[in-house]
Write an enzyme that holds these catalytic residues in place. Sequence first.
Site, PDB file in Angstrom:
ATOM      1  N   SER A 144     -56.275  28.348  29.317  1.00  0.00           N
ATOM      2  CA  SER A 144     -56.502  26.925  29.555  1.00  0.00           C
ATOM      3  C   SER A 144     -55.792  26.087  28.488  1.00  0.00           C
ATOM      4  O   SER A 144     -54.574  26.078  28.412  1.00  0.00           O
ATOM      5  CB  SER A 144     -58.006  26.651  29.610  1.00  0.00           C
ATOM      6  OG  SER A 144     -58.273  25.356  30.060  1.00  0.00           O
ATOM      7  N   HIS A 186     -55.813  25.816  35.352  1.00  0.00           N
ATOM      8  CA  HIS A 186     -56.803  25.494  36.401  1.00  0.00           C
ATOM      9  C   HIS A 186     -56.122  24.758  37.554  1.00  0.00           C
ATOM     10  O   HIS A 186     -56.680  23.841  38.148  1.00  0.00           O
ATOM     11  CB  HIS A 186     -57.921  24.615  35.839  1.00  0.00           C
ATOM     12  CG  HIS A 186     -58.680  25.211  34.704  1.00  0.00           C
ATOM     13  ND1 HIS A 186     -59.649  26.160  34.879  1.00  0.00           N
ATOM     14  CD2 HIS A 186     -58.604  24.977  33.368  1.00  0.00           C
ATOM     15  CE1 HIS A 186     -60.159  26.482  33.685  1.00  0.00           C
ATOM     16  NE2 HIS A 186     -59.524  25.791  32.766  1.00  0.00           N
ATOM     17  N   GLU A 213     -56.634  29.963  38.153  1.00  0.00           N
ATOM     18  CA  GLU A 213     -57.566  30.716  37.330  1.00  0.00           C
ATOM     19  C   GLU A 213     -57.405  32.215  37.573  1.00  0.00           C
ATOM     20  O   GLU A 213     -56.971  32.643  38.635  1.00  0.00           O
ATOM     21  CB  GLU A 213     -58.990  30.255  37.618  1.00  0.00           C
ATOM     22  CG  GLU A 213     -59.198  28.813  37.180  1.00  0.00           C
ATOM     23  CD  GLU A 213     -60.580  28.293  37.495  1.00  0.00           C
ATOM     24  OE1 GLU A 213     -61.382  29.029  38.084  1.00  0.00           O
ATOM     25  OE2 GLU A 213     -60.864  27.123  37.140  1.00  0.00           O
TER      26      GLU A 213
END
Length: 288
Positions: A144, A186, A213
């Site tokens: 992330s 994401h 993801e």
Amino acid sequence: MSDSSANGVLIPIGGNEDKGYDLEDVYALDFIEEGILQHVVKQAGGKNSKIVIIPAASSIPKEVAVNYRDAFTKLGCTNVHLLKIRERADSEKEKSIDLVKTADALMFSGGDQSKIVAKMGGSTIHKIMMDRYQKEHFVIAGTSAGAMCMSQEMITGGNNTDSFRKGTVFMDKGMGFIPSLIIDSHFIRRGRFGRLTEAVAKYPELVGVGLAEDTGLIIRNDTEFQVIGSGMAIVFDARTSTHNNQRILEEGTPMTLTDLKTHILSNGDRFEIKTRKIKVLPMNAEFV
């Protein structure tokens, strides 16, 4: 930051964690499927390699550190350490420097990528990371925010649901490990098509990569990446676009970008960054 070929390996991962901004922080822990982490362990040299967790991006660093330590322990790793970077001064401490000098792999957590740059960008440990990445088989992984900070031109935020308008993506300088890419995470679940599109419209010479993801890249020598994990990697190449009005528009104006070359890649597919060529995993090949 140099754009020359590096000897190290980068593993940016699309993530599967909240940023920890809501009131239920205790539940907002970083998590990556063990299959992805296994790639980190393998590239680092195996179960005996020294892995250093850096939860500097997270608002709940202790919980995140425990979560990652447990995950690596389940994979058989016994040499896992925590690098505590709570403020910029921590990046100049002898203990921090020693951990970065002796690590086989670094693992940046999710959270806020701007915190990583603010606490470490241009510091002594950042310079050591860059030097080792350039000269050694040194692994830098991140999920992330930890993936997004790897870019030189780094996405810091943006409205995910707005239409394709100028000014809906916010950018700043990242850690600069891979200057030729802009990485977003994401990507599918949070609908980040618009902001990565604006990012490559602003920097058409760079390749935009949106990671779903449980999906990551293994980037070798700054020249090629291989997709790993169960999801998609969406690649945007605006270099040969025939119409891009990003530079002439006012903030908030709808944008147009035509002939944006887009690739949807999955586990095992490879992309040559400089030549923009793709090597697709054969249908009868085993997954990596």
